[in-house]
Enzyme design. Structure first.
Site, short mmCIF file in Angstrom:
data_model
loop_
_atom_site.label_atom_id
_atom_site.label_comp_id
_atom_site.label_asym_id
_atom_site.label_seq_id
_atom_site.Cartn_x
_atom_site.Cartn_y
_atom_site.Cartn_z
N GLN A 96 -59.65 49.18 55.65
CA GLN A 96 -58.95 49.75 54.50
C GLN A 96 -59.92 50.64 53.72
OE1 GLN A 96 -56.10 46.54 52.59
NE2 GLN A 96 -57.91 45.49 53.39
N ASP A 99 -65.12 54.46 53.02
CA ASP A 99 -66.53 54.82 53.21
C ASP A 99 -66.83 54.92 54.70
OD1 ASP A 99 -67.02 51.41 52.43
OD2 ASP A 99 -67.55 52.26 54.37
N HIS A 114 -56.58 53.80 55.51
CA HIS A 114 -56.37 54.41 54.20
C HIS A 114 -57.10 55.74 54.07
CE1 HIS A 114 -55.27 50.27 52.24
NE2 HIS A 114 -54.33 50.75 53.03
N CYS A 141 -56.87 77.29 52.77
CA CYS A 141 -56.98 76.60 54.06
C CYS A 141 -57.31 77.61 55.17
CB CYS A 141 -55.65 75.90 54.38
SG CYS A 141 -55.61 75.19 56.04
N GLY A 181 -63.46 40.48 53.62
CA GLY A 181 -63.70 41.22 52.37
C GLY A 181 -62.50 41.92 51.80
N THR A 182 -61.32 41.29 51.89
CA THR A 182 -60.13 41.90 51.29
C THR A 182 -59.35 40.85 50.51
OG1 THR A 182 -58.09 43.17 51.72
CG2 THR A 182 -58.78 41.61 53.43
N SER A 183 -58.75 41.30 49.38
CA SER A 183 -58.03 40.36 48.50
C SER A 183 -56.66 40.03 49.05
CB SER A 183 -57.91 40.96 47.10
OG SER A 183 -57.20 42.21 47.17
N ALA A 226 -70.41 38.40 52.57
CA ALA A 226 -70.21 38.93 53.93
C ALA A 226 -71.52 39.03 54.71
CB ALA A 226 -69.53 40.30 53.85
N1 APR Z 1 -68.61 39.37 50.53
C1 APR Z 1 -67.35 39.05 50.93
N2 APR Z 1 -66.25 39.29 50.18
C2 APR Z 1 -66.44 39.86 48.97
C3 APR Z 1 -67.71 40.22 48.48
C4 APR Z 1 -68.84 39.95 49.32
N3 APR Z 1 -70.09 40.24 48.95
N4 APR Z 1 -67.57 40.77 47.25
C5 APR Z 1 -66.25 40.76 46.98
N5 APR Z 1 -65.57 40.22 48.01
C6 APR Z 1 -64.12 40.02 48.14
C7 APR Z 1 -63.42 39.71 46.84
O1 APR Z 1 -63.40 38.31 46.62
C8 APR Z 1 -62.01 40.27 47.10
O2 APR Z 1 -61.18 39.26 47.67
O3 APR Z 1 -63.58 41.26 48.58
C9 APR Z 1 -62.22 41.37 48.12
C10 APR Z 1 -62.04 42.77 47.55
O4 APR Z 1 -60.68 42.89 47.18
P1 APR Z 1 -60.16 44.28 46.56
O5 APR Z 1 -61.10 44.73 45.50
O6 APR Z 1 -58.71 44.10 46.23
O7 APR Z 1 -60.31 45.34 47.75
P2 APR Z 1 -59.37 45.51 49.02
O8 APR Z 1 -58.74 44.20 49.41
O9 APR Z 1 -60.14 46.23 50.05
O10 APR Z 1 -58.21 46.48 48.45
C11 APR Z 1 -57.23 46.91 49.36
O11 APR Z 1 -56.29 48.39 47.69
O12 APR Z 1 -56.69 49.83 45.97
C12 APR Z 1 -56.33 49.75 47.29
O13 APR Z 1 -56.65 51.39 48.93
C13 APR Z 1 -57.33 50.45 48.15
O14 APR Z 1 -58.09 49.83 50.34
C14 APR Z 1 -57.89 49.34 49.03
C15 APR Z 1 -56.79 48.30 49.01
#
Ligand code: APR
Length: 244
Positions: A96, A99, A114, A141, A181-183, A226
């Site tokens: 997602q 970078d 994304h 363009c 690493g995603t919420s 992570a």
């Molecule tokens: N190691 C592992 N997990 C981590 C760490 C770490 N060091 N630091 C934070 N996290 C976890 C947090 O606990 C959280 O659950 O990473 C997750 C980040 O969640 P978000 O900030 O919601 O990011 P993400 O899930 O990638 O968001 C999804 O939302 O805004 C849109 O397009 C954007 O791609 C993004 C999408």
């Protein structure tokens, strides 16, 4: 009787948390990007139409952050590249993140659902080019001659993520689904684990700092940073195969 280690195709989903220890902000943690900037203003097509200069500034700031010397792939990115190199079956990495840290760590079978921060796209002909600082609003363009500059090659809220057909196919075939690493708050990515569990054949594991919104749907959960939990899990996979 030693059982042969279970192998098979692996699908990995990553989110902003995998890049946190490389120095890039997440979105919804305390102090995250959406606590500082209104996503309606910078991550929607309506926001871009309303104030394109604000949106271009937001993404140029994030590009500058990504391109600073101290932002490098971390041990988690490197462990996933090692898994792809050493696993005896397919490893399909869906991120997602916009970078380029997975690429820089050496991952090859990678899909940015994304989009990508270091690419820009023409709204007239959809051509995608590498971002350059001089591609400002006066740019036309090169392919279709449309004036007005190029938009970030980023999928905004309300837009269709990239590669969904390939992702659905990989989810249906995988023997292991890893979410890192995603919420688990943004669809369709947040629904991938339910898609895999619908078939019931694969092992599913979440590696995250804390339990995500979809934590209860995973068969296994490994909590921690992570850079610690991902390399350890990859070592276990390469030594003992897929659990279960
Ligand atoms: N190691 C592992 N997990 C981590 C760490 C770490 N060091 N630091 C934070 N996290 C976890 C947090 O606990 C959280 O659950 O990473 C997750 C980040 O969640 P978000 O900030 O919601 O990011 P993400 O899930 O990638 O968001 C999804 O939302 O805004 C849109 O397009 C954007 O791609 C993004 C999408």
């Amino acid at each position: 009787m030693p059982t042969t280690p279970r192998t098979g195709p692996i699908v990995i989903l990553t989110g902003a948390g995998i890049s946190k220890e490389s120095g890039l902000d997440t979105f919804r943690d305390v102090g995250g990007i959406w606590s500082r900037v209104n996503l309606e203003d910078v991550a929607t097509p309506e926001g871009f139409r309303r104030d394109p200069a604000l949106v271009q500034r937001f993404y140029n700031d994030r590009r500058r952050g990504l391109l600073t010397a101290d932002v490098q792939p971390n041990a988690a990115h490197e462990a996933l590249a090692r898994l792809e190199a050493e696993w005896d079956d397919e490893v399909f990495l869906v991120t997602q993140n916009i970078d380029d840290l997975h690429e820089r760590a050496g991952s090859r079978t990678l899909l940015h659902m994304h989009g990508e921060l270091l690419k820009v796209r023409c709204e007239g002909c959809d051509c995608v080019v590498e971002w350059r600082a001089d591609l400002g609003p006066e740019h036309t363009c090169d392919d279709c001659g449309r004036p007005g500059g190029l938009r970030p090659h980023v999928v905004w809220f309300g837009e269709i993520p990239l590669g969904m057909e390939a992702i659905a196919d990989a989810l249906d075939r995988c023997a292991l689904f890893m979410s890192i690493g995603t919420s688990g708050t943004v669809y369709p990515a947040a629904g991938f684990v339910a898609e895999v569990e619908r078939f019931g054949r694969a092992h599913t594991v979440e590696l995250n700092m804390e339990a995500s919104h979809g934590a209860s749907m995973f068969r296994e959960s490994v909590l921690g940073p992570a850079t610690q939990v991902v390399p350890a899990y990859v070592d276990r996979l390469l030594a003992d195969g897929i659990p279960g």
